[in-house]
Motif scaffolding. Structure first.
Motif, PDB file in Angstrom:
ATOM      1  N   VAL A  95       0.862  -1.187   0.000  1.00 30.36           N
ATOM      2  CA  VAL A  95       0.000   0.000   0.000  1.00 30.36           C
ATOM      3  C   VAL A  95       0.897   1.235   0.000  1.00 30.36           C
ATOM      4  N   VAL A  96       0.628   2.150  -0.914  1.00 34.63           N
ATOM      5  CA  VAL A  96       1.411   3.389  -1.004  1.00 34.63           C
ATOM      6  C   VAL A  96       0.539   4.533  -0.519  1.00 34.63           C
ATOM      7  N   ASP A  97       0.822   5.024   0.658  1.00 34.63           N
ATOM      8  CA  ASP A  97       0.042   6.127   1.194  1.00 34.63           C
ATOM      9  C   ASP A  97       0.642   7.447   0.696  1.00 34.63           C
ATOM     10  N   CYS A  98      -0.219   8.304   0.166  1.00 33.53           N
ATOM     11  CA  CYS A  98       0.234   9.593  -0.382  1.00 33.53           C
ATOM     12  C   CYS A  98      -0.316  10.758   0.439  1.00 33.53           C
ATOM     13  N   THR A  99      -0.876  10.463   1.604  1.00 32.16           N
ATOM     14  CA  THR A  99      -1.575  11.486   2.381  1.00 32.16           C
ATOM     15  C   THR A  99      -0.617  12.479   3.032  1.00 32.16           C
ATOM     16  N   SER A 100      -0.955  13.738   2.933  1.00 34.76           N
ATOM     17  CA  SER A 100      -0.248  14.773   3.694  1.00 34.76           C
ATOM     18  C   SER A 100      -1.227  15.309   4.736  1.00 34.76           C
ATOM     19  N   PRO A 101      -0.828  15.328   6.004  1.00 40.72           N
ATOM     20  CA  PRO A 101      -1.768  15.774   7.046  1.00 40.72           C
ATOM     21  C   PRO A 101      -1.866  17.303   7.106  1.00 40.72           C
ATOM     22  N   LEU A 102      -2.390  17.868   6.026  1.00 39.33           N
ATOM     23  CA  LEU A 102      -2.501  19.336   5.958  1.00 39.33           C
ATOM     24  C   LEU A 102      -3.542  19.813   6.968  1.00 39.33           C
ATOM     25  N   ARG A 109      -4.894  25.980   7.357  1.00 39.33           N
ATOM     26  CA  ARG A 109      -4.358  26.366   6.046  1.00 39.33           C
ATOM     27  C   ARG A 109      -3.601  25.210   5.400  1.00 39.33           C
ATOM     28  N   ALA A 110      -3.511  25.254   4.066  1.00 41.53           N
ATOM     29  CA  ALA A 110      -2.836  24.168   3.329  1.00 41.53           C
ATOM     30  C   ALA A 110      -1.322  24.254   3.449  1.00 41.53           C
ATOM     31  N   TRP A 111      -0.811  25.341   3.975  1.00 44.20           N
ATOM     32  CA  TRP A 111       0.645  25.453   4.179  1.00 44.20           C
ATOM     33  C   TRP A 111       1.012  25.197   5.645  1.00 44.20           C
ATOM     34  N   GLN A 112       0.052  24.645   6.374  1.00 43.81           N
ATOM     35  CA  GLN A 112       0.313  24.224   7.754  1.00 43.81           C
ATOM     36  C   GLN A 112      -0.051  22.740   7.869  1.00 43.81           C
ATOM     37  N   VAL A 113       0.548  22.056   8.849  1.00 43.00           N
ATOM     38  CA  VAL A 113       0.216  20.640   9.033  1.00 43.00           C
ATOM     39  C   VAL A 113      -0.244  20.385  10.466  1.00 43.00           C
ATOM     40  N   ILE A 194       8.556  13.569   8.303  1.00 39.08           N
ATOM     41  CA  ILE A 194       9.159  14.748   7.671  1.00 39.08           C
ATOM     42  C   ILE A 194       8.617  14.921   6.255  1.00 39.08           C
ATOM     43  N   VAL A 195       8.630  13.837   5.489  1.00 38.07           N
ATOM     44  CA  VAL A 195       8.309  13.944   4.051  1.00 38.07           C
ATOM     45  C   VAL A 195       6.871  14.450   3.836  1.00 38.07           C
ATOM     46  N   GLU A 196       5.930  13.973   4.641  1.00 42.36           N
ATOM     47  CA  GLU A 196       4.538  14.396   4.458  1.00 42.36           C
ATOM     48  C   GLU A 196       4.373  15.911   4.625  1.00 42.36           C
ATOM     49  N   THR A 197       5.221  16.491   5.452  1.00 44.32           N
ATOM     50  CA  THR A 197       5.071  17.930   5.707  1.00 44.32           C
ATOM     51  C   THR A 197       5.632  18.770   4.550  1.00 44.32           C
ATOM     52  N   LEU A 202       5.774  23.120  -0.024  1.00 43.50           N
ATOM     53  CA  LEU A 202       5.608  23.453  -1.446  1.00 43.50           C
ATOM     54  C   LEU A 202       4.388  24.354  -1.662  1.00 43.50           C
ATOM     55  N   VAL A 203       3.330  24.116  -0.914  1.00 41.13           N
ATOM     56  CA  VAL A 203       2.148  24.988  -1.026  1.00 41.13           C
ATOM     57  C   VAL A 203       2.552  26.415  -0.674  1.00 41.13           C
ATOM     58  N   SER A 204       3.351  26.566   0.366  1.00 36.71           N
ATOM     59  CA  SER A 204       3.787  27.904   0.782  1.00 36.71           C
ATOM     60  C   SER A 204       4.658  28.568  -0.288  1.00 36.71           C
ATOM     61  N   VAL A 205       5.580  27.781  -0.868  1.00 38.85           N
ATOM     62  CA  VAL A 205       6.448  28.328  -1.928  1.00 38.85           C
ATOM     63  C   VAL A 205       5.605  28.696  -3.150  1.00 38.85           C
ATOM     64  N   ASN A 206       4.692  27.818  -3.521  1.00 43.91           N
ATOM     65  CA  ASN A 206       3.806  28.113  -4.664  1.00 43.91           C
ATOM     66  C   ASN A 206       3.048  29.415  -4.445  1.00 43.91           C
ATOM     67  N   ARG A 207       2.615  29.583  -3.221  1.00 48.22           N
ATOM     68  CA  ARG A 207       1.816  30.750  -2.865  1.00 48.22           C
ATOM     69  C   ARG A 207       2.677  32.015  -2.949  1.00 48.22           C
ATOM     70  N   THR A 208       3.878  31.926  -2.416  1.00 51.05           N
ATOM     71  CA  THR A 208       4.762  33.091  -2.392  1.00 51.05           C
ATOM     72  C   THR A 208       5.138  33.540  -3.805  1.00 51.05           C
ATOM     73  N   TYR A 209       5.445  32.529  -4.648  1.00 53.20           N
ATOM     74  CA  TYR A 209       5.931  32.859  -6.004  1.00 53.20           C
ATOM     75  C   TYR A 209       4.834  32.795  -7.060  1.00 53.20           C
TER      76      TYR A 209
END
Ligand code: NAP
Length: 229
Positions: A95-102, A109-113, A194-197, A202-209
């Motif tokens: 099973v490959v879990d791709c979930t990020s606990p945003l 917010r999507a840039w917080q976990v 670490i990886v899920e966060t 990336l959401v924060s970087v996308n938002r900034t730029y």
């Protein structure tokens, strides 16, 4: 090898479906609603054309059919989804879990976990499945939009976490079939903490730029993939 994508009707899962089916895999999209899964499969076949093998059904039937089962659902629904497929995922399956606990799961917010009790969403998921299911966590740094945009090569690396080296290598082989995508063995399943966060970063970087597709490339070696290779 048949691939199931639970939540494959959504951004990330539909993108994964397109990429894996284009690589020649038979993909079964799972949904909470059978007709929605079938509709997404029809859409994928329409996009891919030719001999693309994509089917759609319920999450339970997809989970039963997939030798590798990707789970691409929001954190808010993750536990319910795992409970609903528990009896359909036999011991030994990957099973490959791709979930990020945003933090969006709790109105944030999507840039917080938020911090799952087990340390990561992937570890929480493992605790909900039968013993012997081989849990891997991956794809948190690959945007659904980028996956769906088949004309544009993917640039970000995939961090793969898990305690079962063979399972990670099997997932790595699938990743290698997606053009230009590289995978990096990030270590034990607990590294998903670490990886899920990184999704939130990336959401924060996308938002900034004001971009949609920032990502990570790991430096230090010419190639990554299986350690020791
Ligand atoms: N989108 C991205 O760029 C991206 C990037 C990295 C990581 N991720 C992570 O990947 C996962 C999926 O993201 P996504 O953007 O694809 O999500 P999404 O499009 O919002 O949802 C994916 C699918 O999950 C099911 N779903 C939605 N809400 C649910 C709920 N409350 N309970 C149970 N099932 C629900 C729906 O399928 P049905 O209605 O068909 O059941 C939906 O189509 C998330 O954990 C996200 O953090 C996403």
């Amino acid at each position: 090898m048949d691939i199931a994508v639970i939540g494959g009707t959504g951004e990330e899962g539909f993108g994964l479906t397109l990429r894996l089916a284009r690589a020649g895999r038979h993909v079964i999209i799972g949904s909470r609603y059978e007709e929605k899964g079938a509709g997404a499969a029809e859409k994928a076949r329409g996009i891919l054309g030719g001999n693309a093998e994509v089917d759609g059904t319920s999450n339970q039937l997809a989970a039963e059919a997939g030798e590798v089962v990707f789970v691409t659902v929001p954190y808010a629904g993750q536990a319910d989804i795992y409970r609903s497929i528990k009896d359909n995922v036999a011991a030994g399956r990957i099973v490959v879990d791709c979930t990020s606990p945003l933090a969006t799961a709790v109105g944030g917010r999507a840039w917080q976990v938020i911090r799952p009790w087990h340390g990561s969403a992937a570890e929480a998921a493992k605790a909900l499945l039968q013993q012997g299911v081989r849990m891997v966590a991956a794809f948190h740094t690959i945007a659904g939009e980028a996956l769906q945009n088949l004309d544009v090569p993917l640039e970000s690396d995939v961090f793969v976490c898990g305690s079962d080296a063979e399972a990670k290598a099997a997932v790595g082989e699938l990743i290698d079939q997606i053009p230009n995508l590289r995978w990096v063995d990030a270590g034990d399943l607990s590294m998903a903490r670490i990886v899920e966060t990184l999704t939130a970063l990336l959401v924060s970087v996308n938002r900034t730029y004001k971009v949609h597709d920032s990502g990570f490339r790991v430096t230090g070696r010419d190639t990554w993939g299986p350690p020791g290779a």
